[in-house]
Design a protein around this motif. Structure first.
Motif, PDB file in Angstrom:
ATOM      1  N   ARG A 110       0.850  -1.202   0.000  1.00 54.94           N
ATOM      2  CA  ARG A 110       0.000   0.000   0.000  1.00 54.94           C
ATOM      3  C   ARG A 110       0.885   1.253   0.000  1.00 54.94           C
ATOM      4  O   ARG A 110       0.641   2.205  -0.738  1.00 54.94           O
ATOM      5  CB  ARG A 110      -0.936  -0.025   1.212  1.00 54.94           C
ATOM      6  N   ARG A 111       1.939   1.209   0.834  1.00 58.32           N
ATOM      7  CA  ARG A 111       2.841   2.365   0.888  1.00 58.32           C
ATOM      8  C   ARG A 111       3.577   2.530  -0.456  1.00 58.32           C
ATOM      9  O   ARG A 111       3.744   3.632  -0.962  1.00 58.32           O
ATOM     10  CB  ARG A 111       3.862   2.192   2.023  1.00 58.32           C
ATOM     11  N   PHE A 112       3.966   1.399  -1.019  1.00 62.67           N
ATOM     12  CA  PHE A 112       4.644   1.412  -2.325  1.00 62.67           C
ATOM     13  C   PHE A 112       3.740   2.070  -3.378  1.00 62.67           C
ATOM     14  O   PHE A 112       4.193   2.909  -4.174  1.00 62.67           O
ATOM     15  CB  PHE A 112       5.003  -0.024  -2.716  1.00 62.67           C
ATOM     16  N   ALA A 113       2.460   1.699  -3.369  1.00 64.56           N
ATOM     17  CA  ALA A 113       1.519   2.268  -4.346  1.00 64.56           C
ATOM     18  C   ALA A 113       1.405   3.776  -4.144  1.00 64.56           C
ATOM     19  O   ALA A 113       1.385   4.546  -5.117  1.00 64.56           O
ATOM     20  CB  ALA A 113       0.156   1.595  -4.206  1.00 64.56           C
ATOM     21  N   ARG A 114       1.342   4.205  -2.888  1.00 69.23           N
ATOM     22  CA  ARG A 114       1.231   5.651  -2.603  1.00 69.23           C
ATOM     23  C   ARG A 114       2.484   6.384  -3.081  1.00 69.23           C
ATOM     24  O   ARG A 114       2.414   7.428  -3.718  1.00 69.23           O
ATOM     25  CB  ARG A 114       1.062   5.882  -1.089  1.00 69.23           C
ATOM     26  N   GLU A 115       3.636   5.805  -2.777  1.00 65.50           N
ATOM     27  CA  GLU A 115       4.905   6.452  -3.172  1.00 65.50           C
ATOM     28  C   GLU A 115       5.035   6.498  -4.693  1.00 65.50           C
ATOM     29  O   GLU A 115       5.505   7.488  -5.247  1.00 65.50           O
ATOM     30  CB  GLU A 115       6.095   5.683  -2.576  1.00 65.50           C
ATOM     31  N   LEU A 116       4.595   5.422  -5.318  1.00 64.70           N
ATOM     32  CA  LEU A 116       4.680   5.353  -6.774  1.00 64.70           C
ATOM     33  C   LEU A 116       3.753   6.393  -7.409  1.00 64.70           C
ATOM     34  O   LEU A 116       4.139   7.096  -8.354  1.00 64.70           O
ATOM     35  CB  LEU A 116       4.293   3.942  -7.216  1.00 64.70           C
ATOM     36  N   ALA A 117       2.548   6.481  -6.856  1.00 60.78           N
ATOM     37  CA  ALA A 117       1.590   7.459  -7.374  1.00 60.78           C
ATOM     38  C   ALA A 117       2.140   8.873  -7.195  1.00 60.78           C
ATOM     39  O   ALA A 117       1.964   9.733  -8.070  1.00 60.78           O
ATOM     40  CB  ALA A 117       0.259   7.312  -6.649  1.00 60.78           C
ATOM     41  N   ALA A 118       2.831   9.097  -6.082  1.00 61.48           N
ATOM     42  CA  ALA A 118       3.389  10.428  -5.827  1.00 61.48           C
ATOM     43  C   ALA A 118       4.489  10.761  -6.830  1.00 61.48           C
ATOM     44  O   ALA A 118       4.690  11.921  -7.184  1.00 61.48           O
ATOM     45  CB  ALA A 118       3.936  10.505  -4.404  1.00 61.48           C
ATOM     46  N   GLN A 119       5.220   9.741  -7.288  1.00 65.56           N
ATOM     47  CA  GLN A 119       6.280   9.957  -8.276  1.00 65.56           C
ATOM     48  C   GLN A 119       5.691  10.318  -9.638  1.00 65.56           C
ATOM     49  O   GLN A 119       6.323  10.975 -10.447  1.00 65.56           O
ATOM     50  CB  GLN A 119       7.128   8.682  -8.451  1.00 65.56           C
ATOM     51  N   SER A 120       4.476   9.829  -9.858  1.00 61.72           N
ATOM     52  CA  SER A 120       3.812  10.065 -11.132  1.00 61.72           C
ATOM     53  C   SER A 120       2.914  11.296 -10.982  1.00 61.72           C
ATOM     54  O   SER A 120       2.657  11.748  -9.882  1.00 61.72           O
ATOM     55  CB  SER A 120       2.995   8.831 -11.489  1.00 61.72           C
ATOM     56  N   THR A 121       2.431  11.824 -12.066  1.00 60.83           N
ATOM     57  CA  THR A 121       1.511  12.964 -11.949  1.00 60.83           C
ATOM     58  C   THR A 121       0.225  12.636 -12.688  1.00 60.83           C
ATOM     59  O   THR A 121       0.229  11.936 -13.697  1.00 60.83           O
ATOM     60  CB  THR A 121       2.117  14.236 -12.570  1.00 60.83           C
TER      61      THR A 121
END
Lengths: 258, 358
Positions: free
Chosen positions: B112-123
């Motif tokens: 879940r944290r990975f998904a959040r961090e990944l989404a934050a890297q993307s726009t």
């Protein structure tokens, strides 16, 4: 008449065994050098001429060893593992473990009662535990490899050579000589070092008697005795022990003829 | 943006759900740059991943993100080194060593944290929890279908290296489409792509139909050279137990409904295990299953990247297993390109001769 030839194109020495009508007619060897194909051809010619035959008369030729794919005229190519097993088992039917120490590699092969390979382990990435290790040390100690057995007999004790690396072991014996340790004790220590390394390989595949010792280093009495100590086993050095790979290849060639 | 992952325990479903192209990092070998940062007696893959991270600093491709899995201590060290000395956005995905409920719960929170961090890297991507979960379920179902197709095609191919690269083909396909496109194209879309990549049923003739069937197993393949060497020597590689092979194409069953992260965590932790995860019993069960699924296996070839600690532990277990099953076992230790080494080929040929004589 059948002429079966076995060629073991090793990293250091090329060996040839010729069987005429299934019987050993001639053996020969030469330093492999930079051109394994040429050396193999010269060796084959020499062996054949010594027993009164020519290349055209060869019924079958099997090549083995590191340069096996470079030997021209080979009917079949087999690895040295399979050929050593065949040769050693033919020579010593009770053989269950083969220790082969060549110029630049060492291997331990476990056989079943039919002489078929059950397991094997090879060291061909490091000079420690090979004939090259002994050559380097013999040159440093200014003693012939054939004198190792005699020197071993003279030793009152032995020193421990801790380094497993050939380069570091050479430095270590320089230090020992400087410290006044006598040559026989150093040689016994070197034989024990190589035997210890090979014995640990042997334990990984399992040691079952009879243990047969082949390859060029099998002629080194000091190493044989050190191996007997390390494995607590009698070590059999059969006739033609340094030709065992080529002999096995020749036996396979004979099979193909038949 | 492009996500590069280092391990089959990083679920590709997450970047697919976020609309981010992702593929497995495939470093071609270790470079001298690794010398200064990662110990020499580390596994070649860890050193190669570090080399890759340094190389990526010079790439002109924008938006590269590297996801490093904590699959073993060496990879954890690589993550630390990349974070300290690298200049590439890097995410860490910790991977537990067991598949029990506690581990699954923990791994779900990691994902879940990975998904959040990944989404934050993307726009401009969906980051709302509810929408993300809905998209993740769709990605899970999509991948279930596509992996089945990929696995069937992998089974049809006789070339071990082609089979190993099936996972990459699937990832390339997903990287070319967004999730909606892939859903619309369905399994036919993937089949069409695979055919265009040379996976043509009926044309994939066996190289080694008559060779003794063996399992190629170990921790990590490094490259395709070992598989190619087995093909060239004349073995029939019946099963490729690698994270590019079956481990990458056979995640465990995803429990439908509820928290998709929890479902994914369970499926991945209970998939065909990698020896680096140290799930000893599950590993042996998986090998047993391979023997059941591939009757007539004559031997096992264990490929061990040098300095892979987990591999040395695992090899002992596999050796015991092979002995119990009366199967000859060959261990080959090596580095990148090991399959091309003369020493490797001698061992493989000797093993082939051993199987043929028996």
């Amino acid at each position: 008449m059948t002429v079966a030839v076995g060629v073991d194109s090793g990293s250091t020495t090329t060996k040839v065994v010729v069987l005429v009508n299934g019987k050993v007619a001639c053996t020969t060897s030469a330093v492999t050098g930079p051109d394994p194909a040429k050396t193999a051809s010269l060796c084959i010619d020499k062996a054949l001429s010594e027993c009164g035959h020519t290349f055209r008369e060869i019924s079958c030729l099997v090549a083995t060893g590191y340069g096996r794919e470079r030997v021209s005229g080979a009917t079949r190519i087999l690895t040295e593992i399979t050929c050593h097993a065949r040769g050693a088992h033919a020579m010593v039917p009770a053989a269950r473990t083969i220790i082969d120490i060549g110029g630049q590699d060492s291997k331990v092969i476990r056989l079943d009662e039919r002489g078929f390979v059950q397991d094997f382990i090879m060291n061909d990435k490091c000079a420690a535990g090979t004939g090259r290790f002994l050559e380097v040390m013999a040159a440093r100690l200014q003693v012939g490899l054939d004198e190792f057995g005699e020197e071993w007999g003279r030793a009152r004790g032995s020193v421990k050579i801790s380094s497993t690396c050939t380069v570091f072991a050479e430095s270590e014996i320089i230090s020992l000589i400087s410290a006044g340790v006598k040559r026989p004790e150093v040689i016994k220590g070197l034989c024990n070092a190589i035997a210890g390394r090979v014995a640990s390989m042997a334990r990984r595949v399992g040691i079952e008697p009879a243990v047969v010792f082949t390859g060029g280093v099998s002629l080194n009495e000091g190493v044989r005795r050190a191996l007997e100590d390390a494995l607590s086993q009698k070590i059999v050095v059969p006739p033609m022990s340094q030709f065992m790979g080529a002999y096995g290849a020749a036996l396979f060639a004979q099979d193909l003829v038949e | 943006m492009l996500l590069l992952t280092t391990c089959s325990y990083i679920p590709i479903e997450i970047p697919v759900a976020l609309g981010i192209p992702a593929r497995r990092a495939f470093p071609r070998g270790q470079k001298p740059v690794a010398e200064s940062y990662v110990p020499r007696d580390f596994c070649p893959y860890s050193r190669a991943v570090f080399s890759l991270a340094k190389e990526l600093e010079d790439t002109s491709e924008p938006g590269l993100v590297l996801a490093i899995a904590g699959s073993c201590d060496a990879m954890r060290r690589v993550y630390d080194a990349v974070r300290m000395y690298g200049n590439v956005p890097t995410l860490f995905v910790d991977v537990p060593r067991t598949g029990d409920d506690l581990a699954v719960g923990y791994f779900a929170s990691v994902l879940r944290r990975f998904a959040r961090e990944l989404a934050a890297q993307s726009t401009g991507q969906a980051t709302g929890e509810e929408e993300l979960e809905e998209r993740l379920w769709r990605a899970i179902r999509l991948l279930d279908d596509l992996r089945d197709v990929a696995k069937n095609y992998a089974d049809m191919s006789s070339s071990s290296s082609q089979r190993l690269e099936m996972l990459f083909a699937l990832e390339r396909y997903l990287g070319m489409k967004d999730m909606e496109d892939a859903e619309r194209a369905g399994t036919d879309g993937l089949v069409e792509y695979l055919v265009s990549e040379g996976f043509v049923p009926g044309e994939m003739k066996s190289l080694t139909e008559d060779g003794p069937p063996v399992i190629l197993t170990g921790t990590y393949c490094l490259d395709t050279s070992m598989a190619e060497a087995l093909d060239e020597c004349g073995f029939k590689v019946a099963a490729l137990d690698s994270c590019w092979g079956i481990r990458g194409l056979e995640p465990g069953e995803v429990q439908d409904g509820g928290d998709p992260f929890l479902a994914l965590a369970g499926a991945y932790l209970r998939k065909t295990p990698c020896p680096r995860i140290l799930q000893k019993d599950a590993r042996i069960l998986a090998l047993d299953k391979l023997l059941d699924d591939n009757p007539g296996i004559r031997g096992i070839v264990y490929y061990l990247p040098k300095f892979c600690d987990q591999g040395y532990y695992d090899y002992v277990e596999v050796k015991t297993f092979a002995k119990r099953k009366h199967l000859p076992l060959l261990m080959v230790e090596g580095d990148y390109g090991a399959g091309k080494w003369a020493q490797t080929k001698t061992r493989l040929m000797a093993f082939l001769e051993l199987l043929e004589q028996g």
